[in-house]
Design an enzyme around this catalytic site. Structure first.
Site, mmCIF file in Angstrom:
data_model
loop_
_atom_site.group_PDB
_atom_site.id
_atom_site.type_symbol
_atom_site.label_atom_id
_atom_site.label_comp_id
_atom_site.label_asym_id
_atom_site.label_seq_id
_atom_site.Cartn_x
_atom_site.Cartn_y
_atom_site.Cartn_z
ATOM 1 N N LYS A 155 29.817 16.203 45.926
ATOM 2 C CA LYS A 155 29.753 17.610 45.524
ATOM 3 C C LYS A 155 29.195 17.624 44.106
ATOM 4 C CE LYS A 155 32.702 21.763 45.402
ATOM 5 N NZ LYS A 155 31.832 22.685 46.137
HETATM 6 N N1 PPE Z 1 30.030 23.554 51.892
HETATM 7 C C1 PPE Z 1 29.573 23.794 50.641
HETATM 8 C C2 PPE Z 1 28.124 23.677 50.387
HETATM 9 C C3 PPE Z 1 30.477 24.144 49.643
HETATM 10 O O1 PPE Z 1 30.027 24.370 48.414
HETATM 11 C C4 PPE Z 1 31.856 24.256 49.946
HETATM 12 C C5 PPE Z 1 32.836 24.638 48.881
HETATM 13 C C6 PPE Z 1 32.280 24.002 51.258
HETATM 14 C C7 PPE Z 1 31.342 23.636 52.196
HETATM 15 C C8 PPE Z 1 33.738 24.029 51.649
HETATM 16 O O2 PPE Z 1 34.417 22.911 51.120
HETATM 17 P P1 PPE Z 1 35.982 22.967 50.770
HETATM 18 O O3 PPE Z 1 36.141 23.891 49.629
HETATM 19 O O4 PPE Z 1 36.327 21.570 50.442
HETATM 20 O O5 PPE Z 1 36.671 23.469 51.986
HETATM 21 N N2 PPE Z 1 32.346 25.555 47.924
HETATM 22 C C9 PPE Z 1 33.072 25.721 46.690
HETATM 23 C C10 PPE Z 1 32.229 26.384 45.641
HETATM 24 C C11 PPE Z 1 31.955 27.837 45.776
HETATM 25 C C12 PPE Z 1 31.214 28.337 44.561
HETATM 26 O O6 PPE Z 1 30.640 29.452 44.632
HETATM 27 O O7 PPE Z 1 31.194 27.672 43.537
HETATM 28 C C13 PPE Z 1 34.422 26.366 46.910
HETATM 29 O O8 PPE Z 1 34.672 26.967 47.955
HETATM 30 O O9 PPE Z 1 35.259 26.230 46.025
#
Ligand code: PPE
Length: 314
Positions: A155
């Site tokens: 990430k």
């Molecule tokens: N895909 C992406 C590309 C992504 O950024 C997130 C989280 C997810 C899937 C879901 O992952 P998880 O949070 O582990 O379930 N995106 C983060 C950032 C959002 C932002 O605008 O900054 C979040 O949800 O915190």
């Protein structure tokens, strides 16, 4: 409210938490980060899956050859301390590890690794109505990275240049979010969310081999759905399966469980939150709102020690 920031080992005032313009991260996007939520549950404040988020953070740092100057446990404690200091009962938590100053040019190996943790209040990510009514989305014209371009399991800050293009297009086209396809044209995920599809009572989601972020909420939803007797299948989903799905929903730390009611103006199912989405969403909120935690996903925030609390008022 501007809360104190934990920056390289110390809690400092919000206004003092700035970085130098020649930090490597500014020029090349060399950061890794997490988004974590702390919930004000009926059984007290609890951080959702802190250990899993921290593992992903340290994995992301390892992939980018960043040596974090703190142990995982130290950074977990820093997060707890930052929340305690903020006085917030619920918040969004953003730990970031980035390449600071040192040398100029692409090679980051000589640049200092810096760390901070910020917390703030963050409501419903895709709008206040979204959790109940669902959102309107488009299939994005920008795709996810190919597996041999960027490591999708990390990430990393730079990945979000791609996500930002998707989100800007979606918003300018009148949608709430965009769904990215993988490099070979299969359904991948939203700009900041993983995606689930329901058809004939079976739940589908893209496998991590399609360059999605391995979401921690995605993993929780798979666990919740299976424990309720649903088949959850991780497999490549063709684009048109979105159109004929009975239900679609996003998952993510920020987005939680958000139903999708249309894709490219095609109505999905009945055009509102579907019954399985509702069931899974309620089961998720039963953990993070009610604090019923059969899987041990919540880390309690201990109350601040008494002298500190007393000291505040003096
Ligand atoms: N895909 C992406 C590309 C992504 O950024 C997130 C989280 C997810 C899937 C879901 O992952 P998880 O949070 O582990 O379930 N995106 C983060 C950032 C959002 C932002 O605008 O900054 C979040 O949800 O915190």
């Amino acid at each position: 409210m501007h809360h104190r920031i934990w920056y390289n080992g110390r809690l400092i005032p919000f206004e003092e938490a700035s970085v130098h313009v020649l930090s490597h991260v500014i020029h090349y996007g060399t950061s890794v980060f997490e988004g974590i939520r702390c919930y004000d549950t009926e059984r007290g404040s609890g951080i959702f899956r802190l250990r899993e988020h921290m593992r992903r953070l340290y994995d992301s740092a390892k992939i980018y050859r960043m040596e974090v100057p703190y142990s995982l446990e130290e950074l977990e404690n820093a997060i707890i301390e930052t929340i305690q200091e903020s006085g917030l009962q619920s918040c969004y938590i953003r730990p970031v590890i980035f390449r600071g100053t040192g040398s100029l040019g692409v090679n980051p190996l000589k640049n200092k690794v810096e760390t901070f943790v910020a917390v703030w209040e963050w409501g419903a990510y895709l709008g206040p109505e979204a959790l109940e009514s669902g959102v309107d989305v488009e299939v994005a014209s920008w795709h996810r990275m190919a597996p041999n371009t960027f490591p999708a399991m990390a990430k990393a800050g730079g990945n979000y240049l791609n996500a930002g293009l998707v989100k800007m297009d979606a918003v300018l086209n009148g949608f709430t979010e965009g769904i990215m396809l993988s490099v070979d044209g299969h359904v991948a995920e939203g700009s900041g969310e993983n995606l689930f599809l329901v058809r004939d009572g079976v739940i589908y989601t893209a496998p991590t081999s399609l360059s999605i972020l391995p979401g921690i909420t995605r993993d929780a939803i798979i666990t919740i759905a299976r424990s309720r007797g649903y088949d959850v299948v991780e497999r490549a989903i063709p684009r048109e399966a979105l159109i004929i799905a009975d239900e679609l929903f996003f998952t993510g730390t920020a987005a939680e469980v958000t139903p999708i009611r249309s894709v490219d103006h095609y109505k999905i199912g009945s055009g509102s939150r579907g019954p399985i989405t509702k069931e899974i969403q309620s089961a998720f909120f039963d953990v993070v709102k009610a604090g019923n935690d059969p899987h041990g996903w919540l880390t309690a925030i201990p109350a601040r020690v008494e002298e500190e609390v007393a000291g505040d008022g003096v």
